[in-house]
Design a protein around this motif. Sequence first.
Motif, PDB file in Angstrom:
ATOM      1  N   SER A   1       0.728  -1.291   0.075  1.00  0.00           N
ATOM      2  CA  SER A   1       0.062   0.149  -0.294  1.00  0.00           C
ATOM      3  C   SER A   1       0.868   1.207   0.100  1.00  0.00           C
ATOM      4  CB  SER A   1      -1.150  -0.075   1.258  1.00  0.00           C
ATOM      5  OG  SER A   1      -0.314  -0.016   2.497  1.00  0.00           O
ATOM      6  N   ILE A   2       1.921   1.229   0.616  1.00  0.00           N
ATOM      7  CA  ILE A   2       3.021   2.226   0.763  1.00  0.00           C
ATOM      8  C   ILE A   2       3.561   2.534  -0.599  1.00  0.00           C
ATOM      9  CG2 ILE A   2       4.871   3.318   1.614  1.00  0.00           C
ATOM     10  CD1 ILE A   2       3.997   2.035   4.518  1.00  0.00           C
ATOM     11  N   LEU A   3       4.094   1.372  -0.982  1.00  0.00           N
ATOM     12  CA  LEU A   3       5.015   1.331  -2.345  1.00  0.00           C
ATOM     13  C   LEU A   3       4.206   1.767  -3.558  1.00  0.00           C
ATOM     14  CD1 LEU A   3       7.244  -1.820  -1.601  1.00  0.00           C
ATOM     15  CD2 LEU A   3       7.686   0.667  -1.305  1.00  0.00           C
ATOM     16  N   ARG A   4       3.064   1.303  -3.789  1.00  0.00           N
ATOM     17  CA  ARG A   4       2.251   1.725  -4.985  1.00  0.00           C
ATOM     18  C   ARG A   4       1.909   3.259  -5.023  1.00  0.00           C
ATOM     19  NH1 ARG A   4      -1.499  -3.917  -5.860  1.00  0.00           N
ATOM     20  NH2 ARG A   4       0.027  -4.672  -7.265  1.00  0.00           N
ATOM     21  N   SER A   5       1.786   4.090  -3.750  1.00  0.00           N
ATOM     22  CA  SER A   5       1.700   5.243  -3.842  1.00  0.00           C
ATOM     23  C   SER A   5       2.880   6.179  -4.176  1.00  0.00           C
ATOM     24  CB  SER A   5       1.002   5.794  -2.460  1.00  0.00           C
ATOM     25  OG  SER A   5       1.708   5.512  -1.386  1.00  0.00           O
ATOM     26  N   ASN A   6       3.930   5.524  -4.009  1.00  0.00           N
ATOM     27  CA  ASN A   6       5.311   6.292  -4.252  1.00  0.00           C
ATOM     28  C   ASN A   6       6.077   5.432  -5.480  1.00  0.00           C
ATOM     29  OD1 ASN A   6       5.522   8.076  -1.712  1.00  0.00           O
ATOM     30  ND2 ASN A   6       4.850   6.043  -1.060  1.00  0.00           N
ATOM     31  N   ASP A   7       5.297   5.668  -6.476  1.00  0.00           N
ATOM     32  CA  ASP A   7       6.081   4.655  -7.965  1.00  0.00           C
ATOM     33  C   ASP A   7       6.419   5.818  -8.896  1.00  0.00           C
ATOM     34  OD1 ASP A   7       3.541   5.366  -8.660  1.00  0.00           O
ATOM     35  OD2 ASP A   7       3.170   3.311  -9.224  1.00  0.00           O
ATOM     36  N   ASP A   8       6.784   7.216  -8.680  1.00  0.00           N
ATOM     37  CA  ASP A   8       7.262   7.958  -9.656  1.00  0.00           C
ATOM     38  C   ASP A   8       8.183   7.366 -10.512  1.00  0.00           C
ATOM     39  OD1 ASP A   8       5.129   9.578  -8.822  1.00  0.00           O
ATOM     40  OD2 ASP A   8       6.298  10.849  -7.622  1.00  0.00           O
ATOM     41  N   ASN A   9       9.366   6.985  -9.842  1.00  0.00           N
ATOM     42  CA  ASN A   9      10.462   6.536 -10.527  1.00  0.00           C
ATOM     43  C   ASN A   9      10.649   4.996 -10.889  1.00  0.00           C
ATOM     44  OD1 ASN A   9      11.951   9.113 -10.973  1.00  0.00           O
ATOM     45  ND2 ASN A   9      11.927   9.082  -8.631  1.00  0.00           N
ATOM     46  N   VAL A  10       9.841   4.346 -10.086  1.00  0.00           N
ATOM     47  CA  VAL A  10       9.934   2.908 -10.094  1.00  0.00           C
ATOM     48  C   VAL A  10       8.509   2.364 -10.053  1.00  0.00           C
ATOM     49  CG1 VAL A  10      12.584   2.271  -9.513  1.00  0.00           C
ATOM     50  CG2 VAL A  10      10.539   2.808  -7.895  1.00  0.00           C
ATOM     51  N   LYS A  11       8.249   1.376 -10.643  1.00  0.00           N
ATOM     52  CA  LYS A  11       6.826   0.718 -10.368  1.00  0.00           C
ATOM     53  C   LYS A  11       7.189  -0.813  -9.471  1.00  0.00           C
ATOM     54  CE  LYS A  11       4.512   2.125 -14.617  1.00  0.00           C
ATOM     55  NZ  LYS A  11       3.654   2.973 -13.951  1.00  0.00           N
ATOM     56  N   PHE A  12       6.220  -0.976  -8.580  1.00  0.00           N
ATOM     57  CA  PHE A  12       6.442  -1.977  -7.621  1.00  0.00           C
ATOM     58  C   PHE A  12       5.338  -3.288  -8.103  1.00  0.00           C
ATOM     59  CE2 PHE A  12       8.212   1.541  -5.453  1.00  0.00           C
ATOM     60  CZ  PHE A  12       9.329   0.872  -4.839  1.00  0.00           C
ATOM     61  N   ASP A  13       5.869  -4.336  -7.624  1.00  0.00           N
ATOM     62  CA  ASP A  13       4.886  -5.483  -8.145  1.00  0.00           C
ATOM     63  C   ASP A  13       5.427  -6.748  -7.305  1.00  0.00           C
ATOM     64  OD1 ASP A  13       2.769  -7.122  -9.007  1.00  0.00           O
ATOM     65  OD2 ASP A  13       2.964  -6.245 -10.901  1.00  0.00           O
ATOM     66  N   TYR A  14       4.348  -7.398  -7.323  1.00  0.00           N
ATOM     67  CA  TYR A  14       4.838  -9.090  -6.536  1.00  0.00           C
ATOM     68  C   TYR A  14       4.895 -10.015  -7.564  1.00  0.00           C
ATOM     69  CZ  TYR A  14       4.161 -13.169  -4.150  1.00  0.00           C
ATOM     70  OH  TYR A  14       4.392 -14.521  -3.687  1.00  0.00           O
ATOM     71  N   LEU A  15       5.881 -10.870  -7.359  1.00  0.00           N
ATOM     72  CA  LEU A  15       6.021 -11.989  -8.138  1.00  0.00           C
ATOM     73  C   LEU A  15       6.667 -13.361  -7.324  1.00  0.00           C
ATOM     74  CD1 LEU A  15       5.835 -13.283 -11.130  1.00  0.00           C
ATOM     75  CD2 LEU A  15       8.034 -12.773 -11.574  1.00  0.00           C
ATOM     76  N   GLY A  16       6.195 -14.222  -7.037  1.00  0.00           N
ATOM     77  CA  GLY A  16       6.668 -15.296  -6.231  1.00  0.00           C
ATOM     78  C   GLY A  16       7.581 -16.312  -7.155  1.00  0.00           C
ATOM     79  N   MET A  17       7.539 -17.511  -6.811  1.00  0.00           N
ATOM     80  CA  MET A  17       8.302 -18.369  -7.330  1.00  0.00           C
ATOM     81  C   MET A  17       7.613 -19.723  -7.952  1.00  0.00           C
ATOM     82  SD  MET A  17      11.598 -17.557  -7.249  1.00  0.00           S
ATOM     83  CE  MET A  17      12.537 -16.512  -5.778  1.00  0.00           C
ATOM     84  N   ILE A  18       8.174 -20.205  -8.703  1.00  0.00           N
ATOM     85  CA  ILE A  18       7.645 -21.500  -9.382  1.00  0.00           C
ATOM     86  C   ILE A  18       8.471 -22.632  -8.710  1.00  0.00           C
ATOM     87  CG2 ILE A  18       7.105 -23.009 -11.269  1.00  0.00           C
ATOM     88  CD1 ILE A  18       6.865 -20.542 -12.914  1.00  0.00           C
ATOM     89  N   TYR A  19       7.510 -23.488  -7.743  1.00  0.00           N
ATOM     90  CA  TYR A  19       8.331 -24.491  -7.089  1.00  0.00           C
ATOM     91  C   TYR A  19       8.025 -25.963  -7.724  1.00  0.00           C
ATOM     92  CZ  TYR A  19       9.235 -21.302  -3.112  1.00  0.00           C
ATOM     93  OH  TYR A  19       9.974 -20.249  -2.597  1.00  0.00           O
ATOM     94  N   PRO A  20       8.695 -26.860  -7.675  1.00  0.00           N
ATOM     95  CA  PRO A  20       8.191 -28.213  -8.348  1.00  0.00           C
ATOM     96  C   PRO A  20       7.292 -28.995  -7.366  1.00  0.00           C
ATOM     97  CG  PRO A  20      10.566 -28.514  -7.550  1.00  0.00           C
ATOM     98  CD  PRO A  20      10.128 -26.793  -7.356  1.00  0.00           C
ATOM     99  N   HIS A  21       6.429 -29.519  -7.567  1.00  0.00           N
ATOM    100  CA  HIS A  21       5.660 -30.315  -6.569  1.00  0.00           C
ATOM    101  C   HIS A  21       5.171 -31.656  -7.390  1.00  0.00           C
ATOM    102  CE1 HIS A  21       5.216 -27.060  -3.676  1.00  0.00           C
ATOM    103  NE2 HIS A  21       4.901 -26.281  -4.729  1.00  0.00           N
ATOM    104  N   PRO A  22       6.047 -32.493  -7.286  1.00  0.00           N
ATOM    105  CA  PRO A  22       5.847 -33.802  -8.044  1.00  0.00           C
ATOM    106  C   PRO A  22       4.739 -34.807  -7.422  1.00  0.00           C
ATOM    107  CG  PRO A  22       7.853 -34.072  -6.483  1.00  0.00           C
ATOM    108  CD  PRO A  22       7.407 -32.701  -6.617  1.00  0.00           C
ATOM    109  N   ARG A  23       4.264 -34.497  -6.368  1.00  0.00           N
ATOM    110  CA  ARG A  23       3.130 -35.145  -5.664  1.00  0.00           C
ATOM    111  C   ARG A  23       2.278 -34.658  -4.637  1.00  0.00           C
ATOM    112  NH1 ARG A  23       3.402 -36.996  -0.330  1.00  0.00           N
ATOM    113  NH2 ARG A  23       5.463 -37.011   0.444  1.00  0.00           N
ATOM    114  N   SER A  24       0.890 -34.853  -4.691  1.00  0.00           N
ATOM    115  CA  SER A  24       0.071 -34.336  -3.547  1.00  0.00           C
ATOM    116  C   SER A  24       0.258 -34.949  -2.216  1.00  0.00           C
ATOM    117  CB  SER A  24      -1.269 -34.349  -3.934  1.00  0.00           C
ATOM    118  OG  SER A  24      -1.759 -35.899  -4.032  1.00  0.00           O
ATOM    119  N   ASN A  25      -0.057 -34.305  -1.117  1.00  0.00           N
ATOM    120  CA  ASN A  25      -0.113 -34.972   0.249  1.00  0.00           C
ATOM    121  C   ASN A  25      -1.313 -36.223   0.107  1.00  0.00           C
ATOM    122  OD1 ASN A  25      -1.003 -35.624   3.205  1.00  0.00           O
ATOM    123  ND2 ASN A  25       0.536 -33.995   3.514  1.00  0.00           N
TER     124      ASN A  25
END
Length: 450
Positions: free
Chosen positions: A254-278
């Motif tokens: 909430s703070i970063l997106r209101s201060n993005d004049d020089n840079v834009k902020f976003d979120y990007l997680g990771m892709i993890y391998p999940h070979p099986r379910s529980n």
Amino acid sequence: MLNLFENFDTDTVDLIRSQNYADLKIPTVVVHDDGFLPDDIDSPIKYYCDFSSKGKPLYFDKLPLPKFWRITADANKGEVFDLDKKRAEIHFVNTDNSRQIKEVQWLDNEGEISWVNHYNSKGDLFAQTYYNNKQAVLRKYYDRGGNEVMTYHLVSGDIFLNYQGKKKHFAGLVDFVVDYLQERKYQLDNIFYNSLNVPFFVSLKLPDNGIDTLFWHEVTGDQLPGNMQYLMKNDTRTKHIIFQKYDEWQKWKSILRSNDDNVKFDYLGMIYPHPRSNKLRANALIMTNSDNIEKLTELVTAMPEIHFNIAAVTLMSDKLMAFDKYKNVELYPSVTQRKVNELITSCDIYLDINHGSEILDSVRAAFEQNMLIIGFKDTLHNQQYISDDNVFKNSDIVGVRDRVVSALSNIKGMKELVDAQRQQAGDMSIESYKKTFGVLKNERIKEQSR
């Protein structure tokens, strides 16, 4: 387009792997090379020292020693003795009992480090670090022929390069890396980096006709790092900052997106391998290299219906071997990697309750297998993969028991618990990752066309 990373740590590996899963093939350069980078990862040290030869890591008993000196070793490290006088400590690449040498710390008569020999994945001695008054002051790098190609004065930062008949001096590591990138003729229009140290300053030194992105994976305190605030306040090559930890993004968005004049902020997680379910099997796994396992007796007796598998890559003490008397406990001393793989796939609960160091990156392995991970506050090893709701006080045996029993008896409940683990770790689908990265790419194109 280029990945420029300071270290080849877990977060860096995850970022590279996520890019590969999303079919984003981006060349990668790592600044600090410990000699064991994958073949497809570049570094200045790998280039100037020439790691292209075939070979394998140096096994501990192949270390050259004076006559009559001896080595003792376990899964964690080795020691060199001249009679009863310890002369060196050997540090291995992994703690899986493979005993492949990464570095040897040679000691002076007072037992302090005098110098360190660094070995690479080919078994070559490629660097030596020298100490003075317990401080690393000088590092020399060698090519395969043993010729000194680089001298790094660690205190002043000066670097002297002697490569293919050309001699160069650099005032610091940043200038050295910039020269290397230009020497290799990498495409430097878009750089992705994940450190506000060397890669950050390299980005500032490059021509300003590029557009760079910072992938931020560290934990912040009460305020953002000073160098990140600098990017926010100044017009630099860095136009986008991507948070990679879900909790950090929730904390600051909430703070970063209101201060993005020089840079834009976003979120990007990771892709993890999940070979099986529980599969909700009543099999729990504990990986340890010590007999100091928090509340083990209480847990074993409180959950007789749970089969406890306890594995170590070393021999087990009499204290731990005594648990063989319990019908619901099975012990695996000096466990093989093959058996570890079997346990990882056959268990659906992981108990992160051993004191001491983590072995075989077991918490991460349990996370990827969608095992429900439960731990005590004082025993956690890799908390980003453990949901906060599954961390208990050391005294809360009832809480642990109820969580395990409830999860194993409820398919929907188990799925919700595992999903919470994955969300906290920033797990993303390939489709979501591609979509977010695609938006990032389009914004870079727009910026370049202005």
